[in-house]
Enzyme design. Structure first.
Site, PDB file in Angstrom:
ATOM      1  N   CYS A   5      42.715 -23.583  -0.305  1.00  0.00           N
ATOM      2  CA  CYS A   5      43.848 -24.377  -0.768  1.00  0.00           C
ATOM      3  C   CYS A   5      43.405 -25.803  -1.091  1.00  0.00           C
ATOM      4  O   CYS A   5      42.720 -25.996  -2.081  1.00  0.00           O
ATOM      5  CB  CYS A   5      44.990 -24.295   0.239  1.00  0.00           C
ATOM      6  SG  CYS A   5      46.588 -24.527  -0.560  1.00  0.00           S
ATOM      7  N   HIS A  62      45.810 -18.630   0.894  1.00  0.00           N
ATOM      8  CA  HIS A  62      45.319 -18.680   2.284  1.00  0.00           C
ATOM      9  C   HIS A  62      44.914 -17.280   2.746  1.00  0.00           C
ATOM     10  O   HIS A  62      45.743 -16.561   3.312  1.00  0.00           O
ATOM     11  CB  HIS A  62      46.410 -19.208   3.207  1.00  0.00           C
ATOM     12  CG  HIS A  62      46.750 -20.635   2.987  1.00  0.00           C
ATOM     13  ND1 HIS A  62      46.265 -21.646   3.790  1.00  0.00           N
ATOM     14  CD2 HIS A  62      47.521 -21.221   2.062  1.00  0.00           C
ATOM     15  CE1 HIS A  62      46.723 -22.802   3.352  1.00  0.00           C
ATOM     16  NE2 HIS A  62      47.496 -22.572   2.297  1.00  0.00           N
ATOM     17  N   GLU A 103      43.269 -16.503   5.235  1.00  0.00           N
ATOM     18  CA  GLU A 103      43.273 -16.414   6.702  1.00  0.00           C
ATOM     19  C   GLU A 103      44.561 -15.810   7.257  1.00  0.00           C
ATOM     20  O   GLU A 103      44.574 -15.267   8.350  1.00  0.00           O
ATOM     21  CB  GLU A 103      43.001 -17.801   7.320  1.00  0.00           C
ATOM     22  CG  GLU A 103      44.109 -18.848   7.198  1.00  0.00           C
ATOM     23  CD  GLU A 103      44.091 -19.643   5.884  1.00  0.00           C
ATOM     24  OE1 GLU A 103      43.498 -19.158   4.905  1.00  0.00           O
ATOM     25  OE2 GLU A 103      44.685 -20.739   5.845  1.00  0.00           O
TER      26      GLU A 103
HETATM   27  N1  GLN Z   1      48.207 -30.489  -0.474  1.00  0.00           N
HETATM   28  C1  GLN Z   1      47.864 -29.438  -1.380  1.00  0.00           C
HETATM   29  C2  GLN Z   1      49.064 -28.947  -2.172  1.00  0.00           C
HETATM   30  O1  GLN Z   1      50.167 -29.177  -1.808  1.00  0.00           O
HETATM   31  C3  GLN Z   1      47.198 -28.280  -0.642  1.00  0.00           C
HETATM   32  C4  GLN Z   1      48.052 -27.591   0.363  1.00  0.00           C
HETATM   33  C5  GLN Z   1      47.284 -26.731   1.337  1.00  0.00           C
HETATM   34  O2  GLN Z   1      46.091 -26.921   1.525  1.00  0.00           O
HETATM   35  N2  GLN Z   1      47.980 -25.825   2.004  1.00  0.00           N
HETATM   36  O3  GLN Z   1      48.896 -28.318  -3.191  1.00  0.00           O
END
Ligand code: GLN
Length: 548
Positions: free
Chosen positions: A385, A512, A514
């Site tokens: 992410c 994600h 995970e």
């Molecule tokens: N801050 C970033 C976004 O909002 C990544 C979010 C994250 O890593 N879950 O896109």
């Protein structure tokens, strides 16, 4: 599925918080599932936030995201990892959500003429939600973990609702109370008094626990079991020892040895002649406890002081390690501590770098320095992410020469917004539950490394939690220079996965992975990342080899 009315099991906690109600609930659920029953687990949290989505990870650790896009408590991650079945919005309820729906009903006029009160309106709403998953008819058992500790003001309505459930469901409902037996070093004994007091509080609220699960650092002898049984009105066989375990994955086996599942079945009037089939679970434990290799992987993030902030990532490495017969040791590195000058020293002996998810500016430059080092030194790299977004920024700056490349989250004025807000997100003003959340499909490019890793799949589904995206205006530049978009949303064209051409293992994912790794199904990205780490030669090893 066996036909009997759904059985409700409530798990409450006494004496202190953090005793592991989630793990005990998941372990019991695992044992019942291993006997052929269908089981789900839900968590009720007494705080007033509608969900943990807006909470800083320092508060309650990681926010776990379900397929249907619910932002939930990290215990739901344990439920999924143990049971290998997905949870949903219905599996996590907070006081905020309960009050919100009662207040909505009041405004609609549903209670017209009545004074709306904690009892019966709030407790009725809680009971409805206790029963939602049972109504689907899919479950023999619904295990409900009540957050907090008995005696807290905020958990009172839940305990009252449990009392009413026990009254209404009689033999189909039971309460397991998890407590702590502190060990006094000076006298060398385990003390039962805090447990007695905590059971007294439960009794004051009208709940008689049926089973006591007692956390302890040493075995609980028969005398103590007898004493607890006598003072707390429970059968002696219902005093269960929960001794500190080496790993949470050992707890189902410890509970099996203590016959927790058998006592539960007996109390609920069900046969006990089946034997839990824990074969594959025990095989996993075997791999876990006898690793053939050890590798160190760096996890770069800004919440590393509280390891619970990255719970699903560290658990994914346990699953992936076991399936590679390796122990993965995580080196937790604070992104604010990394600079281009310090990174080589910090990554000595490291065979893989993960840059964690996150929000906001703090620690970003450290993440970028870590990625540059991993890219240039060909260390296996996984960006998750924000970690992927930082990999794009790093490549934009150092390979494409866009000196001020950035995400508009960190620098709205950048002249190279390689990561930018999605159009739909630009209108969003309310923070709670408004990100791109939950499961979305992603098409994998033919012949990509990532497609191999996903066993040749053409399309996968992964869970998301972000607002910002790769800016497709730059896609041509990135691809020409070797950073390829190898996973995209099939309709919207959003870039979900990037990989580098001239690197043995450099992958960034906007989702994600995970959240989907379980004991039964370790996530392929983590499994392959660990495999790549085992094959990687650190610069020191490479030099040694040359000399030979
Ligand atoms: N801050 C970033 C976004 O909002 C990544 C979010 C994250 O890593 N879950 O896109």
């Amino acid at each position: 599925m066996s036909s009997f009315p759904t059985k409700y099991i409530f798990v409450t906690g006494g004496v202190t918080s953090s005793l592991g109600k989630g793990i005990i609930s998941a372990s019991l659920a695992k044992l019942l599932q291993a006997r052929g029953y269908s089981v789900t687990i839900q968590k009720f949290d007494p705080y007033i936030n509608i969900d943990p989505g807006t909470l800083n990870p320092y508060e309650h650790g990681e926010c776990f995201v379900t397929d249907d896009g619910a932002e939930t408590d990290l215990d739901l991650g344990h439920y999924e990892r143990f049971l290998n079945i997905p949870t949903s919005q219905a599996n996590n309820v907070t006081t905020g959500r309960v009050y919100q729906s009662v207040i909505d009903k009041e405004r609609k006029g549903d209670y017209l003429g009545k004074t709306v009160q904690v009892i019966p309106h709030i407790t009725d709403e809680i009971k409805n939600r206790f029963r939602i998953l049972a109504k689907s008819g899919n479950y023999n058992f619904v295990i409900t973990e009540i957050g907090g500790t008995v005696g807290d003001i905020e958990s009172l309505p839940y305990i009252e609702a449990v009392r009413q459930m026990k009254w209404e469901h009689g033999k189909d409902c039971l309460n397991i109370h998890l407590t702590l037996l502190p060990y006094l070093h000076t006298t060398g004994e385990l003390k039962t008094k805090p447990t007695q007091h905590s059971v007294k509080s439960l009794l004051e609220y009208g709940v008689q626990p049926d089973i006591l699960v007692c956390r302890s650092i040493c075995p609980i002898d028969e005398d103590i079991r007898q004493k607890l049984a006598r003072f707390c009105n429970v059968a002696q066989e219902a005093v269960i020892e929960a001794i500190d375990a080496r790993t949470i994955y050992e707890v189902p086996v410890l509970m099996e040895n203590e016959k927790l599942d058998e006592v539960v079945l007996k109390k609920l009037g069900l046969p006990t002649d089946t034997i839990p089939d824990m074969k594959s679970w025990k095989e996993f434990l075997e791999h876990l406890s006898h690793p053939k290799n050890l590798i160190r992987v760096a996890l770069v993030g800004k919440y590393v002081e509280l390891k619970d902030s990255y719970k699903s990532i560290s658990e994914s490495f346990i699953h992936a390690g076991a399936s590679n017969d390796a122990k993965v040791e995580i080196e937790w590195i604070h992104s604010e501590d990394i600079t281009e000058e310090t990174v080589a020293k910090q990554f000595e002996g490291i065979r893989g770098v993960v840059v964690a998810p996150g929000f906001g500016k703090r620690g970003i430059e450290g993440k970028i320095a870590a990625i540059k080092y991993a890219r240039e030194n060909k260390i296996p790299f996984l960006g998750i992410c924000l970690g992927m977004q930082c990999a794009v920024i790093e490549f934009g700056r150092n390979v494409l020469g866009f000196k001020d490349a950035h995400s508009t989250e960190m620098n709205p004025a950048t002249s190279h917004a390689v990561i930018d807000l999605q159009e739909a997100q630009k209108k969003v003003t309310r923070m709670g539950g408004t990100m791109r959340l939950g499961s979305y499909p992603c098409s994998l490019k033919e012949g990509s490394k990532v497609q191999q890793i996903y066993h040749g799949a053409k399309e996968i589904n992964e869970r998301h939690r972000h607002r910002y995206e790769f800016n497709n205006e730059y896609l041509g530049d990135f691809e020409k220079a070797g950073m390829k978009a190898v996973g995209v949303h099939p309709e919207a064209g959003l870039v979900e996965i990037i990989e580098l051409k001239d690197h043995p293992w450099f992958i960034g994912v906007q989702f994600h992975p995970e959240y989907k790794s379980t004991v039964a199904n370790p996530h392929p990205l983590f499994v392959d990342f660990v495999k790549a780490g085992l094959q990687y030669k650190t610069p020191q090893e490479a030099v040694k080899k040359e000399k030979v």
